[in-house]
Design a protein around this motif. Structure first.
Motif, PDB file in Angstrom:
ATOM      1  N   ILE A 112     -12.118  -6.670   6.442  1.00  0.00           N
ATOM      2  CA  ILE A 112     -12.633  -7.505   5.477  1.00  0.00           C
ATOM      3  C   ILE A 112     -12.405  -8.207   4.899  1.00  0.00           C
ATOM      4  O   ILE A 112     -13.363  -8.929   3.834  1.00  0.00           O
ATOM      5  N   GLY A 113     -10.810  -7.656   3.890  1.00  0.00           N
ATOM      6  CA  GLY A 113     -10.322  -8.290   3.361  1.00  0.00           C
ATOM      7  C   GLY A 113     -10.161  -7.634   2.461  1.00  0.00           C
ATOM      8  O   GLY A 113      -9.526  -7.952   1.987  1.00  0.00           O
ATOM      9  N   ILE A 114      -9.964  -6.679   2.136  1.00  0.00           N
ATOM     10  CA  ILE A 114      -9.961  -5.980   1.182  1.00  0.00           C
ATOM     11  C   ILE A 114      -8.268  -5.004   0.818  1.00  0.00           C
ATOM     12  O   ILE A 114      -7.880  -4.204   1.651  1.00  0.00           O
ATOM     13  N   LYS A 115      -7.718  -5.960   0.429  1.00  0.00           N
ATOM     14  CA  LYS A 115      -5.869  -4.915   0.379  1.00  0.00           C
ATOM     15  C   LYS A 115      -5.573  -3.745   0.110  1.00  0.00           C
ATOM     16  O   LYS A 115      -4.977  -3.395   0.716  1.00  0.00           O
ATOM     17  N   TYR A 116      -6.577  -3.227  -0.915  1.00  0.00           N
ATOM     18  CA  TYR A 116      -6.371  -1.282  -1.034  1.00  0.00           C
ATOM     19  C   TYR A 116      -6.990  -0.666  -0.304  1.00  0.00           C
ATOM     20  O   TYR A 116      -7.720  -0.637  -1.115  1.00  0.00           O
ATOM     21  N   SER A 117      -7.039  -0.242   0.647  1.00  0.00           N
ATOM     22  CA  SER A 117      -7.612   0.788   1.106  1.00  0.00           C
ATOM     23  C   SER A 117      -7.308   2.825   1.587  1.00  0.00           C
ATOM     24  O   SER A 117      -6.269   2.434   1.943  1.00  0.00           O
ATOM     25  N   TYR A 123      -0.634   1.521 -11.012  1.00  0.00           N
ATOM     26  CA  TYR A 123       0.244   0.737  -9.807  1.00  0.00           C
ATOM     27  C   TYR A 123      -0.420  -0.864 -10.763  1.00  0.00           C
ATOM     28  O   TYR A 123      -0.032  -2.015 -10.560  1.00  0.00           O
ATOM     29  N   PHE A 124      -2.114  -0.394  -9.848  1.00  0.00           N
ATOM     30  CA  PHE A 124      -3.183  -1.640 -10.399  1.00  0.00           C
ATOM     31  C   PHE A 124      -2.847  -2.513 -10.795  1.00  0.00           C
ATOM     32  O   PHE A 124      -2.948  -4.228 -11.949  1.00  0.00           O
ATOM     33  N   ASN A 125      -2.998  -1.502 -12.687  1.00  0.00           N
ATOM     34  CA  ASN A 125      -2.452  -2.669 -13.858  1.00  0.00           C
ATOM     35  C   ASN A 125      -1.321  -3.550 -14.117  1.00  0.00           C
ATOM     36  O   ASN A 125      -1.668  -4.577 -15.289  1.00  0.00           O
ATOM     37  N   GLU A 126      -0.249  -2.717 -13.426  1.00  0.00           N
ATOM     38  CA  GLU A 126       0.556  -3.249 -13.253  1.00  0.00           C
ATOM     39  C   GLU A 126       0.665  -5.029 -12.599  1.00  0.00           C
ATOM     40  O   GLU A 126       1.880  -6.135 -13.347  1.00  0.00           O
ATOM     41  N   LYS A 127       0.435  -4.594 -11.549  1.00  0.00           N
ATOM     42  CA  LYS A 127       0.753  -5.451 -10.793  1.00  0.00           C
ATOM     43  C   LYS A 127      -0.713  -6.943 -10.757  1.00  0.00           C
ATOM     44  O   LYS A 127      -0.732  -8.480 -10.558  1.00  0.00           O
ATOM     45  N   TYR A 128      -1.368  -6.294 -10.653  1.00  0.00           N
ATOM     46  CA  TYR A 128      -2.956  -7.705 -10.752  1.00  0.00           C
ATOM     47  C   TYR A 128      -3.823  -7.843 -11.875  1.00  0.00           C
ATOM     48  O   TYR A 128      -4.519  -8.440 -12.335  1.00  0.00           O
ATOM     49  N   LEU A 129      -3.435  -7.147 -13.207  1.00  0.00           N
ATOM     50  CA  LEU A 129      -4.289  -7.049 -14.640  1.00  0.00           C
ATOM     51  C   LEU A 129      -3.981  -7.355 -15.682  1.00  0.00           C
ATOM     52  O   LEU A 129      -2.054  -7.390 -15.912  1.00  0.00           O
ATOM     53  N   GLU A 130      -4.478  -8.570 -16.308  1.00  0.00           N
ATOM     54  CA  GLU A 130      -3.430  -9.023 -17.663  1.00  0.00           C
ATOM     55  C   GLU A 130      -3.590  -7.851 -18.536  1.00  0.00           C
ATOM     56  O   GLU A 130      -4.058  -6.926 -18.521  1.00  0.00           O
ATOM     57  N   ASN A 131      -2.355  -7.679 -19.558  1.00  0.00           N
ATOM     58  CA  ASN A 131      -1.948  -6.752 -19.877  1.00  0.00           C
ATOM     59  C   ASN A 131      -2.011  -6.862 -21.563  1.00  0.00           C
ATOM     60  O   ASN A 131      -0.730  -7.739 -21.815  1.00  0.00           O
ATOM     61  N   SER A 132      -2.127  -6.240 -22.740  1.00  0.00           N
ATOM     62  CA  SER A 132      -2.738  -7.055 -23.602  1.00  0.00           C
ATOM     63  C   SER A 132      -0.851  -7.185 -24.180  1.00  0.00           C
ATOM     64  O   SER A 132      -0.099  -7.396 -25.216  1.00  0.00           O
ATOM     65  N   ALA A 171       1.988   7.502  -5.582  1.00  0.00           N
ATOM     66  CA  ALA A 171       0.848   8.478  -6.373  1.00  0.00           C
ATOM     67  C   ALA A 171       1.217  10.593  -5.868  1.00  0.00           C
ATOM     68  O   ALA A 171       1.141  11.235  -7.021  1.00  0.00           O
ATOM     69  N   VAL A 172       1.586  10.093  -4.874  1.00  0.00           N
ATOM     70  CA  VAL A 172       1.993  11.726  -4.247  1.00  0.00           C
ATOM     71  C   VAL A 172       3.073  12.048  -4.685  1.00  0.00           C
ATOM     72  O   VAL A 172       2.722  13.311  -5.343  1.00  0.00           O
ATOM     73  N   SER A 173       3.764  11.377  -5.501  1.00  0.00           N
ATOM     74  CA  SER A 173       5.295  11.672  -6.077  1.00  0.00           C
ATOM     75  C   SER A 173       4.020  12.832  -7.687  1.00  0.00           C
ATOM     76  O   SER A 173       4.601  13.752  -8.247  1.00  0.00           O
ATOM     77  N   MET A 205       0.495  -1.261   0.240  1.00  0.00           N
ATOM     78  CA  MET A 205      -0.129  -0.043  -0.182  1.00  0.00           C
ATOM     79  C   MET A 205       0.621   1.233  -0.301  1.00  0.00           C
ATOM     80  O   MET A 205       0.582   1.757  -0.939  1.00  0.00           O
ATOM     81  N   MET A 206       2.158   1.197   1.080  1.00  0.00           N
ATOM     82  CA  MET A 206       2.810   2.348   0.800  1.00  0.00           C
ATOM     83  C   MET A 206       4.093   2.162  -1.040  1.00  0.00           C
ATOM     84  O   MET A 206       3.605   3.784  -0.860  1.00  0.00           O
ATOM     85  N   GLU A 207       3.828   1.344  -1.249  1.00  0.00           N
ATOM     86  CA  GLU A 207       4.683   2.306  -2.486  1.00  0.00           C
ATOM     87  C   GLU A 207       3.845   2.588  -3.344  1.00  0.00           C
ATOM     88  O   GLU A 207       4.025   3.095  -4.381  1.00  0.00           O
TER      89      GLU A 207
END
Length: 452
Positions: free
Chosen positions: A376-381, A418-427, A340-342, A333-335
């Motif tokens: 309740i288990g949501i990773k990024y809050s 970040y989510f796209n890079e880490k968790y999603l399929e990228n064409s 984002a703040v940068s 989450m910090m990463e």
């Protein structure tokens, strides 16, 4: 003569509504007070309780500590005495806002006609009737990408809607949940959700990352949760914070962001129904909270991120508010938040702090939606505290809506990257992988031919 009398009566009623029914703040000042010792901090806590002062920062007297700024609105009737008491106790203070009423928006007089989506101004604050109308038009004109859905109702039985934004898909999609308008007086939060929807609709076809995100993720965007309270800030009391639940003849309203089942009402919240941080009678006691909990419980296994937007303070806060122990996904989450703040700073050279809620704010609170989402288990809050640092506080001028929304949109888009890079399929990645597989197959074939 009768017509003249009726005209005079009507004029008198209108004047009465404008000048008498609304809470007025002429001469009220916001002071920036910095207690230096424990005794001075304790004195400020006692004074806050005795005079029922409106704390802007921190949100409750429990957060008043030595060396930490206190922003407090002092009514005209107490301003001079307050300053004398601070001087007697040798507590440093400065005037942050000299006359609160002068900063109160006169925008209510500008909103007399229905407006179209084409002329909707995202750089001003809008009353609730215009936001309802805006939502309906967005739903109608962008039905290929947007669906307006019913979330639930408020205490005063007004409908709460949210947008589902994303391309239809046969595959199961992840969800990013975003909400604005928990606290009624935080108008820039509500302005941001409208701005962000506009930006999504304007850029999704030209931004390859956003295009990919919307193919695999549905954005659930609640433009305003505390509708009753928001309307009340337009019609009666601009600095109202809570919802409009009635607990008895003298107590109204619950702080919705203290009403979630995350160490509910254990610290930084109050069981006193007259307090600004009243946590309610039990977790999710309020219909607004119930509606949100009900939605999340149905889809929580699919939710990748939860983003809630507030003001003010210029911070991106991670769980937790009630303990210094970090969440299990703190480093990841910090990463994402640090990236984002940068990017936010690059946009308008504006500094935002980032870190665990209780450590960055330097006081503890419980029952927040951000902590509940994590538990309740949501990773990024994340809890976003938008502009500013206290110059205007909850009275952020309309000319700052645009830069605030621009830098916040930059932050959210950076998180999407970040989510796209880490968790999603990228064409692009898939094509590259396919080419590498073909090349490897060719090499193996050549090796087989040459060695046999």
């Amino acid at each position: 003569m009768t017509l003249f009398r009726w005209s005079i009566c009507l004029l008198a009623i209108l004047v009465y509504e404008v000048t008498c029914l609304k809470v007025q703040y002429e001469g009220d000042q916001v002071l920036k007070i910095t207690p230096k010792t424990s005794n001075q901090a304790q004195y400020m806590k006692e004074l806050t309780h005795e005079w029922l002062l409106d704390l802007w920062k921190p949100e409750s007297s429990e957060g008043i500590n030595p060396g930490r700024e206190v922003h407090v609105r002092v009514p005209l009737s107490h301003v001079q005495l307050m300053k004398e008491k601070l001087q007697e106790q040798q507590i440093p203070f400065k005037i942050m806002i000299n006359d609160v009423q002068k900063l109160i928006s006169y925008a209510t007089t500008k909103h007399l006609q229905r407006i179209s989506l084409e002329t909707y101004d995202y750089t001003i604050y809008h009353p609730m009737n215009e936001i309802y109308h805006w939502m309906e038009e967005i739903n109608e004109k962008h039905s290929d990408l947007v669906t307006k859905r019913y979330l639930g109702h408020t205490y005063e039985h007004r409908p709460i809607y949210y947008f589902k934004v994303g391309w239809p898909s046969d595959k199961k999609k992840k969800v990013i949940l975003m909400d604005c308008g928990f606290h009624a007086r935080e108008w820039v939060s509500v302005a941001f959700c409208q701005w962000f929807v506009k930006e999504i609709l304007a850029t999704h076809k030209d931004d390859p990352v956003l295009t990919n995100v919307l193919k695999q993720v549905d954005l659930y965007i609640i433009p305003i949760l505390n509708i009753d309270g928001y309307i009340y800030t337009w019609t009666k009391e601009r600095l109202w914070r809570k919802n409009r639940a009635i607990y008895n003849e003298t107590c109204t309203g619950v702080d919705l962001n203290r009403n979630f089942d995350a160490h509910w009402c254990t610290i930084g919240a109050s069981r006193d129904c007259s307090s600004n941080t009243f946590c309610g009678s039990e977790p999710a006691s309020e219909p607004e909270t119930k509606a949100m909990v009900s939605l999340v419980e149905k889809i929580k296994s699919d939710i990748l991120g939860y983003l809630t937007f507030h003001s003010y303070g210029q911070m991106i806060l991670l769980p937790y508010g009630y303990t210094t122990t970090p969440s299990k996904d703190h480093d990841a989450m910090m990463e994402a938040a640090s990236r984002a703040v940068s990017k936010m700073k690059e946009k308008h050279n504006n500094e935002y702090a980032v870190g665990s809620s209780c450590l960055v704010i330097n006081y503890f609170d419980s029952g927040s939606s951000g902590d509940w989402a994590t538990e309740i288990g949501i990773k990024y809050s994340y809890t976003f505290e938008l502009r500013d640092n206290g110059t205007y506080g909850f009275q952020l001028p309309e000319e700052q809506i645009k830069p605030t929304c621009e830098e916040t949109t930059t932050a959210v888009m950076t998180m999407f990257e970040y989510f796209n890079e880490k968790y999603l399929e990228n064409s692009a990645v898939s094509v590259t992988s396919m080419k590498l597989n073909v090349l490897l197959s060719c090499i193996l074939c050549m090796y087989y031919v040459l060695t046999h």
